[in-house]
Design a protein around this motif. Structure first.
Motif: not given
Lengths: 324, 324
Positions: A116-119, B130-132, B137-139, B176-178
């Protein structure tokens, strides 16, 4: 112009601003605990210094540098489970203070936060950064797997060992420097040179660590020496001794490393005697110097002035000149 | 125009082409073992179907779809350690077949490989992807942590439970959809709608799974029912029963869930009796329908024809219409 101390402070500030103080506490407390532990922040510092050296703005490298530090700490967190290490930097490891499940899941979260930071890096640079970062992450895992494999194997040789420490330790130092260079817009050739510099420096650094573990001054080294010997770690010193010693010393060394329940102090003393009798200390010093020299050659080939390279050179010298 | 079967085949082919058949074998064999297990490949399929629906080329979404599937399997690998699950899809879990350390490290490597695949996406889309991906992944980790926390807690309520399954299950379907929509170049509003569709569908899907675990037909459901009850899992059914049942049934339910060493069959039978007496099956069915209806509303608001949406709708119906 930022000093190295300025850069160190930037890293500390960036880590403090991470969104890791949220719910669920069971997930985020171990992360804060891990990232608050301080340490030298060597890898992100290398990234920022590299960016600065190649004429870039270190602030632009801060997200990637932060990502590298979080990733590094994630690997330590999982390694401590695997190595059953109770202490790190004088404090309980996460799996000891909490439990294995917490250490697994908090580590996974740190890995995700690192990406997330890298992005947050410059979108134009992101594909290249991702390529370096993901390849390095895979290689670090490979290095750890070889380290595990070597514990059980009696087929380890010196080149296999060097490859293991290259993967486990050196590639992340190398990648940190390369990532800094990419962000500064260095050309491909210089990116490759700075990577090789970091890789060779990293191998020298790890060999130095092996040497200090055996022959270091405990007061200066900061931890008890002989730990690798007690743990039967097949370090460069051990492998070199097996290769260059006569059959009597070789057999004795194997015997000392094959059994547990030795008297640790006597075992360390006898192994050190064998090492000393076979000039292992100076063999190792020469090998360290070999890798360090190649690193210096890599650095010299980068198309920048010596003046601009000086801070990185100083840091590299500092990494290697720990007294023993 | 690709059929869903074509898309499924593309995913299978992409997974087969991964560089996971390398050395060290101790690291890569468990990864191949995990990825070769098949499964529905629901998440990557959703990504490709979404790309196709928004007029994009599914081939362009293949790296991201592959990343999602690898990530999903990585979470299962670590979850199986945490949940001490001996079997998955009828085969030994990795930590059972090898050991915990192997499962940790192979999982970590899969996480890195997943990001490596993602980074092969269109560079222009990569920052958004990457943001999504990293937020998701964190969630997912947060969801797993809540799941762990809930096991020990007697303070779990329905909204906390829904939030847990949202994080643990629904957000990855939504993402996945987004991700598929982003790759197709859908506008921000549609990306948000398809995400919400996936999130609500995912919650309905997990509630359905809870219901089937209690009331499913074992032949159709494909696994033994009552597992959640035996494991004292505080599912929606349990929480709803506690809330809506009288004090006598409520106390009895708590007592049944507080002790281990019950006769499992008798316990399941008695819990199901309490559920049935308090209409928990129809309460749950109504809640599933509520989430499904919101999902349908989300889908209806996307600026595409019904014809184009039909394959996704069919898949969603298929996910929910498992018989019990």
């Amino acid at each position: 112009m930022f000093s190295n101390e300025d850069l160190h402070q930037k890293i500390a500030d960036s880590l403090k601003q991470l969104p890791v103080y949220n719910e669920p506490a069971g997930l985020y407390e171990p992360i804060s605990y891990t990232l608050d532990q301080g340490g030298k922040r060597l890898r992100p510092l290398l990234a920022l210094i590299s960016t600065r050296m190649f004429g870039g703005n270190p602030d632009k490298a801060l997200p990637a540098a932060t990502a590298i530090e979080i990733f590094h700490n994630f690997t330590l967190l999982h390694d401590d489970i695997i190595d059953q290490a109770p202490l790190r930097r004088g404090r309980d490891t996460v799996y000891k203070k909490w439990n294995i499940n917490t250490a697994i899941l908090s580590g996974d979260t740190m890995f995700a936060i690192a990406f997330g930071q890298l992005s947050k890096s410059d979108p134009e640079k992101l594909p290249d950064l991702m390529k370096v970062f993901t390849q390095t992450a895979v290689e670090v895992c490979e290095g750890q797997q070889y380290d595990i494999d070597f514990e059980e194997s009696d087929q380890v040789n010196i080149s296999g060992y060097i490859n293991m420490i290259r993967l486990k330790t050196a590639v992340l130092l190398a990648a940190s420097l390369k990532i800094g260079a990419i962000i500064a817009g260095a050309d491909e050739e210089d990116c490759e040179k700075i990577y090789l510099f970091g890789e060779n420096l990293g191998i020298a650094f790890q060999l130095q660590d092996d040497l200090l573990d055996a022959f270091g001054d405990e007061g200066v080294f900061g931890k008890k020496t002989g730990g690798d010997i007690v743990a039967n770690k097949k370090t460069y010193l051990y492998l070199k001794a097996l290769k260059s010693a006569g059959s009597e010393d070789g057999e004795r060394l194997k015997a000392l490393y094959s059994k547990r329940n030795h008297n640790d102090e006597e075992k360390v003393a006898e192994v050190l005697e064998i090492f000393t009798r076979n000039n292992i200390k100076s063999f190792t010093e020469n090998t360290i110097l070999d890798y360090y020299s190649v690193a210096m050659k890599n650095l010299s080939e980068i198309k920048l002035t010596d003046e601009v390279k000086a801070p990185l050179l100083l840091l590299a010298e500092g990494m290697l000149k720990r007294k023993y």
